[in-house]
Design a protein around this motif. Sequence first.
Motif, short mmCIF file in Angstrom:
data_model
loop_
_atom_site.label_atom_id
_atom_site.label_comp_id
_atom_site.label_asym_id
_atom_site.label_seq_id
_atom_site.Cartn_x
_atom_site.Cartn_y
_atom_site.Cartn_z
N GLY A 35 8.80 13.01 2.57
CA GLY A 35 7.58 12.00 2.22
C GLY A 35 6.68 12.24 1.07
N LEU A 72 14.03 10.19 2.20
CA LEU A 72 13.75 11.12 3.58
C LEU A 72 14.93 11.70 4.17
CD1 LEU A 72 11.31 8.60 5.18
CD2 LEU A 72 10.70 10.05 3.52
N ARG A 99 8.70 3.42 11.36
CA ARG A 99 7.66 3.37 10.55
C ARG A 99 6.37 2.90 11.24
NH1 ARG A 99 8.66 -0.28 4.96
NH2 ARG A 99 8.37 -2.30 6.20
N THR A 115 3.78 1.74 2.80
CA THR A 115 3.00 2.66 3.36
C THR A 115 2.97 3.05 4.83
OG1 THR A 115 1.59 2.73 1.16
CG2 THR A 115 0.70 3.86 3.04
N TYR A 158 6.37 7.62 8.88
CA TYR A 158 7.89 7.23 8.89
C TYR A 158 8.45 8.39 9.83
CZ TYR A 158 8.39 3.73 5.27
OH TYR A 158 8.15 2.85 4.63
N THR A 216 6.65 11.74 8.81
CA THR A 216 6.33 12.13 7.60
C THR A 216 5.61 11.11 6.94
OG1 THR A 216 7.30 13.17 5.41
CG2 THR A 216 8.73 11.37 6.72
N GLN A 217 4.59 11.18 5.88
CA GLN A 217 3.73 10.04 5.43
C GLN A 217 4.41 9.69 4.25
OE1 GLN A 217 0.74 8.80 6.30
NE2 GLN A 217 1.12 7.41 4.65
N VAL A 218 4.38 8.39 4.01
CA VAL A 218 5.00 7.92 2.63
C VAL A 218 3.78 7.12 2.32
CG1 VAL A 218 6.40 6.05 1.39
CG2 VAL A 218 7.47 8.06 3.24
#
Length: 115
Positions: free
Chosen positions: A9, A20, A38, A90, A93, A109-111
């Motif tokens: 991410g 990812l 997500r 955004t 995920y 994990t942040q996107v």
Amino acid sequence: QVQLVESGGGLVQPGGSLRLSCAASGSIFSINIMGWYRQAPGKQREWVASAYRGGSTDYADSVKGRFTISRDNAKNTVDLQMNSLKPEDTAVYYCDALRGGTQYWGQGTQVTVSS
């Protein structure tokens, strides 16, 4: 038990790409489906894509044509290639795995897609 660990991410500009990755360990025998969900702030977790043990894949309409899921049964991994990212992608995920009727989750994990 199945353990899932995501990576990859980050922050990307609109129109950019991210990949990812998710690695499964533990009781990985006969994991039928691996995929991605997500969750955006203030919204419910939503399904993004799935990869089936036999090789088929499926996508949410919102990501179809932009995201590609790939699974490696030998390595017990599932990746999500995300192209043409939009601010509405955004989210955190999460990788998931379905085995024997039980759904397992990674830690997320942040996107972030922003200019």
